[in-house]
Design a protein around this motif. Structure first.
Motif, PDB file in Angstrom:
ATOM      1  N   VAL A 174       0.853  -1.190   0.000  1.00 43.14           N
ATOM      2  CA  VAL A 174       0.000   0.000   0.000  1.00 43.14           C
ATOM      3  C   VAL A 174       0.887   1.239   0.000  1.00 43.14           C
ATOM      4  CG1 VAL A 174      -1.748   1.302   1.265  1.00 43.14           C
ATOM      5  CG2 VAL A 174      -1.816  -1.196   1.255  1.00 43.14           C
ATOM      6  N   GLY A 175       0.618   2.166  -0.921  1.00 43.85           N
ATOM      7  CA  GLY A 175       1.360   3.416  -0.953  1.00 43.85           C
ATOM      8  C   GLY A 175       2.562   3.360  -1.877  1.00 43.85           C
ATOM      9  N   LEU A 176       2.883   4.510  -2.440  1.00 47.78           N
ATOM     10  CA  LEU A 176       3.966   4.598  -3.423  1.00 47.78           C
ATOM     11  C   LEU A 176       5.319   4.240  -2.826  1.00 47.78           C
ATOM     12  CD1 LEU A 176       4.988   5.425  -6.243  1.00 47.78           C
ATOM     13  CD2 LEU A 176       5.143   7.786  -5.389  1.00 47.78           C
ATOM     14  N   ASP A 177       5.609   4.724  -1.620  1.00 53.27           N
ATOM     15  CA  ASP A 177       6.920   4.451  -1.011  1.00 53.27           C
ATOM     16  C   ASP A 177       7.144   2.949  -0.852  1.00 53.27           C
ATOM     17  OD1 ASP A 177       7.498   7.088  -0.891  1.00 53.27           O
ATOM     18  OD2 ASP A 177       7.231   7.316   1.271  1.00 53.27           O
ATOM     19  N   ALA A 178       6.161   2.268  -0.296  1.00 47.50           N
ATOM     20  CA  ALA A 178       6.291   0.822  -0.098  1.00 47.50           C
ATOM     21  C   ALA A 178       6.406   0.108  -1.438  1.00 47.50           C
ATOM     22  CB  ALA A 178       5.101   0.283   0.679  1.00 47.50           C
ATOM     23  N   ALA A 179       5.625   0.560  -2.449  1.00 50.68           N
ATOM     24  CA  ALA A 179       5.651  -0.085  -3.765  1.00 50.68           C
ATOM     25  C   ALA A 179       7.014   0.061  -4.423  1.00 50.68           C
ATOM     26  CB  ALA A 179       4.566   0.523  -4.655  1.00 50.68           C
ATOM     27  N   ALA A 180       7.610   1.258  -4.335  1.00 49.53           N
ATOM     28  CA  ALA A 180       8.918   1.482  -4.961  1.00 49.53           C
ATOM     29  C   ALA A 180       9.972   0.565  -4.354  1.00 49.53           C
ATOM     30  CB  ALA A 180       9.327   2.946  -4.798  1.00 49.53           C
ATOM     31  N   TRP A 181       9.940   0.406  -3.038  1.00 45.65           N
ATOM     32  CA  TRP A 181      10.931  -0.442  -2.387  1.00 45.65           C
ATOM     33  C   TRP A 181      10.637  -1.926  -2.604  1.00 45.65           C
ATOM     34  CZ3 TRP A 181      15.527   0.875  -0.828  1.00 45.65           C
ATOM     35  CH2 TRP A 181      15.792   2.206  -0.503  1.00 45.65           C
ATOM     36  N   ARG A 182       9.362  -2.305  -2.595  1.00 49.91           N
ATOM     37  CA  ARG A 182       9.016  -3.720  -2.748  1.00 49.91           C
ATOM     38  C   ARG A 182       9.230  -4.220  -4.175  1.00 49.91           C
ATOM     39  NH1 ARG A 182       8.754  -7.594   0.576  1.00 49.91           N
ATOM     40  NH2 ARG A 182       6.676  -8.429   0.179  1.00 49.91           N
ATOM     41  N   TYR A 183       9.002  -3.365  -5.171  1.00 54.13           N
ATOM     42  CA  TYR A 183       9.093  -3.816  -6.562  1.00 54.13           C
ATOM     43  C   TYR A 183      10.408  -3.447  -7.246  1.00 54.13           C
ATOM     44  CZ  TYR A 183       4.105  -4.768  -6.055  1.00 54.13           C
ATOM     45  OH  TYR A 183       2.893  -5.249  -5.637  1.00 54.13           O
ATOM     46  N   TYR A 184      11.058  -2.375  -6.755  1.00 53.37           N
ATOM     47  CA  TYR A 184      12.290  -1.937  -7.425  1.00 53.37           C
ATOM     48  C   TYR A 184      13.479  -1.797  -6.478  1.00 53.37           C
ATOM     49  CZ  TYR A 184       9.437  -1.028 -11.547  1.00 53.37           C
ATOM     50  OH  TYR A 184       8.609  -1.162 -12.630  1.00 53.37           O
ATOM     51  N   GLY A 185      13.237  -1.932  -5.190  1.00 55.57           N
ATOM     52  CA  GLY A 185      14.343  -1.922  -4.240  1.00 55.57           C
ATOM     53  C   GLY A 185      15.000  -0.575  -4.045  1.00 55.57           C
ATOM     54  N   ARG A 186      14.282   0.512  -4.304  1.00 54.24           N
ATOM     55  CA  ARG A 186      14.847   1.839  -4.066  1.00 54.24           C
ATOM     56  C   ARG A 186      13.732   2.864  -3.867  1.00 54.24           C
ATOM     57  NH1 ARG A 186      16.016   0.414  -9.240  1.00 54.24           N
ATOM     58  NH2 ARG A 186      15.317   1.740 -10.963  1.00 54.24           N
ATOM     59  N   SER A 187      14.144   4.053  -3.481  1.00 46.01           N
ATOM     60  CA  SER A 187      13.206   5.125  -3.191  1.00 46.01           C
ATOM     61  C   SER A 187      12.453   5.547  -4.445  1.00 46.01           C
ATOM     62  CB  SER A 187      13.968   6.326  -2.617  1.00 46.01           C
ATOM     63  OG  SER A 187      13.173   7.482  -2.610  1.00 46.01           O
ATOM     64  N   PRO A 188      11.180   5.974  -4.320  1.00 42.82           N
ATOM     65  CA  PRO A 188      10.432   6.446  -5.501  1.00 42.82           C
ATOM     66  C   PRO A 188      11.084   7.646  -6.166  1.00 42.82           C
ATOM     67  CG  PRO A 188       9.234   6.926  -3.454  1.00 42.82           C
ATOM     68  CD  PRO A 188      10.347   6.005  -3.109  1.00 42.82           C
ATOM     69  N   LYS A 189      11.858   8.408  -5.418  1.00 46.72           N
ATOM     70  CA  LYS A 189      12.542   9.563  -6.000  1.00 46.72           C
ATOM     71  C   LYS A 189      13.594   9.145  -7.019  1.00 46.72           C
ATOM     72  CE  LYS A 189      11.978  11.979  -1.598  1.00 46.72           C
ATOM     73  NZ  LYS A 189      12.682  12.543  -0.412  1.00 46.72           N
ATOM     74  N   LYS A 190      14.030   7.900  -6.947  1.00 55.08           N
ATOM     75  CA  LYS A 190      15.097   7.424  -7.833  1.00 55.08           C
ATOM     76  C   LYS A 190      14.580   6.546  -8.965  1.00 55.08           C
ATOM     77  CE  LYS A 190      18.502   7.554  -4.086  1.00 55.08           C
ATOM     78  NZ  LYS A 190      19.483   6.769  -3.299  1.00 55.08           N
ATOM     79  N   LEU A 191      13.260   6.456  -9.134  1.00 54.24           N
ATOM     80  CA  LEU A 191      12.693   5.623 -10.195  1.00 54.24           C
ATOM     81  C   LEU A 191      12.746   6.342 -11.538  1.00 54.24           C
ATOM     82  CD1 LEU A 191       9.516   4.076  -8.504  1.00 54.24           C
ATOM     83  CD2 LEU A 191      11.819   3.120  -8.658  1.00 54.24           C
ATOM     84  N   SER A 192      12.874   5.534 -12.598  1.00 51.36           N
ATOM     85  CA  SER A 192      12.861   6.077 -13.964  1.00 51.36           C
ATOM     86  C   SER A 192      11.416   6.319 -14.399  1.00 51.36           C
ATOM     87  CB  SER A 192      13.545   5.097 -14.915  1.00 51.36           C
ATOM     88  OG  SER A 192      12.767   3.901 -15.021  1.00 51.36           O
ATOM     89  N   TRP A 193      11.242   6.931 -15.582  1.00 52.10           N
ATOM     90  CA  TRP A 193       9.895   7.152 -16.116  1.00 52.10           C
ATOM     91  C   TRP A 193       9.190   5.818 -16.387  1.00 52.10           C
ATOM     92  CZ3 TRP A 193       7.035  11.317 -15.907  1.00 52.10           C
ATOM     93  CH2 TRP A 193       7.622  12.570 -15.827  1.00 52.10           C
ATOM     94  N   GLY A 194       9.933   4.846 -16.897  1.00 49.03           N
ATOM     95  CA  GLY A 194       9.330   3.545 -17.176  1.00 49.03           C
ATOM     96  C   GLY A 194       8.878   2.851 -15.908  1.00 49.03           C
ATOM     97  N   GLU A 195       9.699   2.912 -14.854  1.00 49.95           N
ATOM     98  CA  GLU A 195       9.353   2.280 -13.587  1.00 49.95           C
ATOM     99  C   GLU A 195       8.173   2.993 -12.924  1.00 49.95           C
ATOM    100  OE1 GLU A 195      13.854   0.705 -12.412  1.00 49.95           O
ATOM    101  OE2 GLU A 195      13.212   2.749 -11.918  1.00 49.95           O
ATOM    102  N   MET A 196       8.189   4.326 -12.970  1.00 48.62           N
ATOM    103  CA  MET A 196       7.101   5.077 -12.353  1.00 48.62           C
ATOM    104  C   MET A 196       5.789   4.867 -13.093  1.00 48.62           C
ATOM    105  SD  MET A 196       6.598   6.920  -9.688  1.00 48.62           S
ATOM    106  CE  MET A 196       8.026   7.883  -9.164  1.00 48.62           C
ATOM    107  N   ALA A 197       5.874   4.769 -14.419  1.00 48.31           N
ATOM    108  CA  ALA A 197       4.656   4.523 -15.206  1.00 48.31           C
ATOM    109  C   ALA A 197       4.056   3.165 -14.864  1.00 48.31           C
ATOM    110  CB  ALA A 197       4.977   4.616 -16.691  1.00 48.31           C
ATOM    111  N   ALA A 198       4.904   2.161 -14.665  1.00 43.86           N
ATOM    112  CA  ALA A 198       4.409   0.824 -14.311  1.00 43.86           C
ATOM    113  C   ALA A 198       3.691   0.846 -12.968  1.00 43.86           C
ATOM    114  CB  ALA A 198       5.567  -0.163 -14.280  1.00 43.86           C
ATOM    115  N   LEU A 199       4.218   1.637 -12.023  1.00 39.24           N
ATOM    116  CA  LEU A 199       3.562   1.735 -10.721  1.00 39.24           C
ATOM    117  C   LEU A 199       2.280   2.562 -10.801  1.00 39.24           C
ATOM    118  CD1 LEU A 199       6.521   2.244  -8.197  1.00 39.24           C
ATOM    119  CD2 LEU A 199       5.335   0.143  -8.809  1.00 39.24           C
ATOM    120  N   ALA A 200       2.274   3.594 -11.637  1.00 39.53           N
ATOM    121  CA  ALA A 200       1.124   4.497 -11.702  1.00 39.53           C
ATOM    122  C   ALA A 200      -0.135   3.805 -12.209  1.00 39.53           C
ATOM    123  CB  ALA A 200       1.459   5.700 -12.576  1.00 39.53           C
TER     124      ALA A 200
END
Length: 803
Positions: A174-200
């Motif tokens: 639940v939540g963007l912060d948890a999703a970024a770490w659970r699916y990509y292993g890093r902070s949402p601030k460090k995600l690429s456009w492709g990674e952020m689009a997949a989460l969005a």
């Protein structure tokens, strides 16, 4: 008549107005209170970050969800992705998008399907807060009303943050912060456009993310969003193309566990209401935390061969007492025998000798000892307490600084006897030790040898305070102040203790000069292994350090201090099991020095600038020189050194013209006498001292015909102590055990005659000890030499009854 009708209609009009106002007030009240004061009362995961905002550790929420606490800062990429995909007019509508809602309603009527579509991000926030409510047209209408209400008091930024923190992202995430770490292993601030689009695109259909399932659907949705971002000129064509090549998230990744025990401490502080937030930025240096963890694990691989299963380390910044590294234990949850969940930094443990520098510094400050004054190191019994040195040997007498650097137990007990254990107990509590929960009498003299328990947290804080006292000496008018002694802190958001603590109370038992001499003595401790050659390398730094080993080899400590850092290390077993070889200098000190090598070097402490005096000091005894001291050094000393005793060991003796024999005026012409200053220790101290110091000169014998002044100062009991109560156990064979009585004589190879209760029992020469088995009760042991000099001592035998 017309006037009456006119008044009547005016009255009705007023009633309608009043009724309308009442209805409006009721409707407005219902509207205003249509949303709860707390939209998301559910519990969150506990999360800690390092000082740069990087995730250190997190614990799953009580309801089994990975739900990080609310974060008001939402990454730009997510805002663009989610508004493009879900709500392109988010920043322009009042919570409800009439166009989107109308279009969705027509679509639902035509398809005769469920209630779906047309929801704005604001409406989704309200729906998420109303989880469990059955979807219906009525619920949709309520959501619309609540969304408009939400927009009245929440900004768009806050609403976006609420959505990002509570939107579902598949599985139990639940939540963007948890999703970024659970699916990509890093902070949402460090995600690429492709990674952020997949989460969005996930909150729209969170069930898409399953390892090996629905990947084509997720891929299609992500690429559709990327194309929309391109068409809206939010990203360029190259970014769009490269983003489509990026892999999709799969199986959730484990979250970082770089500081699991600090997370445990943080969680306990939250539950005890010491902290109000579920997420905090700490003072931890992530890089140093990883290095210290690696060092602990590397040494543990060796120590576990000796069944030493646990180790911990704490690194503090001296100036602020901020925690830079916190490794509470070896962390291996797959091995339950290690008890990895125990945070040893918080656990009260016996410190062994780790408190000796505090006593040394306070005794110096009081003028009870001088840096190099001789302290007795002889067999000692105080009441029923019999301390022993680690090697079970005795030096007779040893300089105070050497006693500290060698960590000798008996000299420490002798100093504490002078200082008084009740005063030392009070000092420890004043400096910040929180674990002394029993009266001082409960600990007694054993307090200096680990008889009380201490936490690493408190101990490191006290040594950091001593270092600050020395560093801040000029600002503190060359005094030790209470404001320099405060607990370590690990939260970056806390008010720095060194700024908030304005306590000007003076600590009379310490001063910068005494602390400087203490650190000098600690710096001279012989380092283990290859570290013993540290002075040969220009890159090496000075470190004041001390080890401690508890009784039964259960705890091994090492603590080091430089002007910048305090490093504390403990090794042992959380079960309390002792192990041979579990000694501070062997198991903990190597870890401590490895940690110091991972830290930037620092210059040594500056010498005291004020509040000291220069005094003549006896070169041999280390005491203030008396008139008979023949070699005198002038030393800088703490101001209270003027109160210390004059040298008690130098005395004037009278020799014949050859300087070979002692004489007196009853047998020798005073005009022909030679008068010399002689260094003379009491018999017991002399007995052991001459064994380690071969240049020690015994008193010359008296010239034949000269009668020595009769005095029992030439005799001394080593054991028993005056009034000793001696416990005699029953041996395995059922017979009573024997007690070894020991004595010392100043004259070499002198015969001593032993009497027990006026009954002759033995004669000894050179080595004066006898084994006797007195009956239970009070007795008197007496020794007599060839000249009739005698010495007696009373003692009591306590006999165990054979069961």
């Amino acid at each position: 008549m017309l006037g009456k009708h006119s008044k009547y209609w005016k009255f009705l009009k007023k009633k309608k107005i009043i009724a309308s106002l009442c209805v409006f007030f009721i409707l407005f009240t219902l509207f205003w209170f249509s949303i709860p004061s707390s939209l998301f009362p559910t519990s969150n995961s506990y999360v800690i970050e390092d000082r740069d905002g990087n995730l250190l550790s997190a614990a799953i929420a009580p309801d089994g969800q990975w739900r990080f606490p609310y974060d008001e800062v939402v990454p730009y990429k997510f805002i663009k992705c989610i508004t493009t995909f879900e709500d392109k007019r988010f920043y322009h509508h009042p919570g409800v998008d009439i166009l989107a809602l109308g279009r969705a309603t027509l679509k639902n009527i035509k398809s005769k399907g469920g209630i779906q579509g047309g929801s704005t991000i604001t409406m989704q926030v309200m729906r998420l807060s109303r989880q469990g409510k059955k979807r219906s047209y009525l619920e949709k209408i309520i959501e619309c009303i609540q969304s408009v209400r939400l927009e009245c008091t929440y900004s768009k930024k806050e609403i976006m943050a609420l959505y990002a923190s509570h939107a579902p992202f598949g599985s139990n995430v639940v939540g963007l912060d948890a999703a970024a770490w659970r699916y990509y292993g890093r902070s949402p601030k460090k995600l690429s456009w492709g990674e952020m689009a997949a989460l969005a695109v996930l909150p729209n259909a969170p069930s898409l993310v399953h390892p090996g399932k629905n990947s084509p659907t997720l891929l299609k949705k992500r690429n559709y969003l990327l194309d929309k971002l391109l068409s809206d000129k939010i990203i360029d064509s190259n970014t769009c193309y490269l983003s489509k090549l990026e892999p999709l998230p799969g199986k959730p990744l484990p979250l970082p566990q770089l500081a699991p025990h600090l997370l445990q401490r943080f969680r306990a502080d939250v539950q005890n209401k010491n902290i109000t937030a579920d997420k905090s930025v700490t003072t931890i240096d992530e890089d140093l935390q990883q290095k210290v963890t690696e060092i602990i694990n590397r040494h543990h691989d060796i120590l576990k061969g000796n069944a030493i299963n646990n180790a911990c380390a704490l690194v503090l910044d001296v100036k602020t007492s901020k925690v830079l590294a916190y490794v509470g234990n070896v962390y291996d949850i797959s091995n339950p025998d290690l008890q990895s969940d125990v945070d040893v930094i918080r656990a009260p443990r016996s410190p062994g000798s780790a408190l000796k520098p505090i006593l040394y510094a306070s005794a110096l400050s009081e003028g009870l000892i001088l840096p190099h004054s001789l302290i007795p190191d002889i067999p000692t019994q105080v009441g029923g307490y019999t301390p022993e040195n680690y090697d079970r040997n005795y030096d007779g007498a040893v300089p105070a600084s050497l006693a500290l650097s060698r960590s000798l137990n008996i000299p420490a007990v002798k100093i504490l006897q002078q200082y008084k254990y009740a005063r030392f107990y009070d000092l420890l509590k004043q400096l910040g030790m929180t674990t002394l929960n029993k009266p001082a009498d409960n600990y007694g003299l054993s307090l200096i040898l680990g008889g009380g328990e201490v936490t690493m947290w408190d101990l490191a804080g006290i040594y950091a305070g001593m270092a600050r006292t020395l560093i801040n000496q000029k600002n503190n008018n060359y005094q030790a102040l209470k404001r320099d002694f405060f607990q370590p802190q690990y939260l970056a958001s806390s008010t720095p203790s060194h700024k908030s603590n304005t306590n000007e109370q003076k600590i009379n038992a310490l001063d910068p000069t005494s602390i400087w001499f203490t650190f000098q003595a600690m710096e001279e401790v012989m380092r283990p292994g290859e570290e013993g050659l540290w002075q040969q390398f220009a890159s090496s730094q000075k470190i004041a350090w001390k080890t401690g080993t508890s009784f039964g080899f259960r705890d091994a400590w090492a603590i080091g201090i430089t002007p910048k850092y305090v490093v504390a290390v403990w090794t042992g077993n959380t079960t309390g099991e002792g192990r041979p070889g579990l000694v501070g200098v062997q198991t903990s000190a190597p870890i401590m020095f490895d940690i110091f090598r991972a830290l930037p070097s620092s210059a040594w402490f500056q010498p005291p600038e004020k509040n000291f005096i220069y005094l003549p000091i006896c070169h041999q005894s280390g005491f203030r020189a008396n008139v008979d001291c023949n070699v005198v050094d002038t030393m800088m000393l703490p101001a209270n050194a003027i109160k210390s005793s004059l040298c008690p060991y130098h005395q004037k003796i009278h020799l014949d013209a050859t300087g070979t024999f002692q004489v007196n005026n009853s047998c020798y012409d005073p005009a022909k006498m030679l008068h010399e200053s002689w260094f003379v220790l009491p018999p017991t101290m002399e007995y052991y001292f001459q064994q380690k110091n071969h240049d020690y000169k015994l008193l010359p014998p008296f010239l034949a015909g000269c009668n020595a002044e009769t005095s029992n100062s030439n005799l001394s009991f080593i054991y028993p102590e005056p009034g000793a109560r001696i416990y005699v156990p029953i041996e395995i064979d059922g017979h009573r055990g024997k007690t070894i009585f020991k004595a010392a004589s100043r004259k070499e190879n002198q015969q001593l005659y032993w009497h027990l209760d006026n009954q002759f029992v033995a004669t000894t020469t050179t080595f004066h000890q006898v084994a006797l088995s007195p009956s239970a009760g009070t007795h008197t042991i007496t020794i007599v030499n060839e000249k009739g000099e005698s010495l007696s001592r009373k003692f009591t035998i306590i006999e165990q009854k054979n069961k």
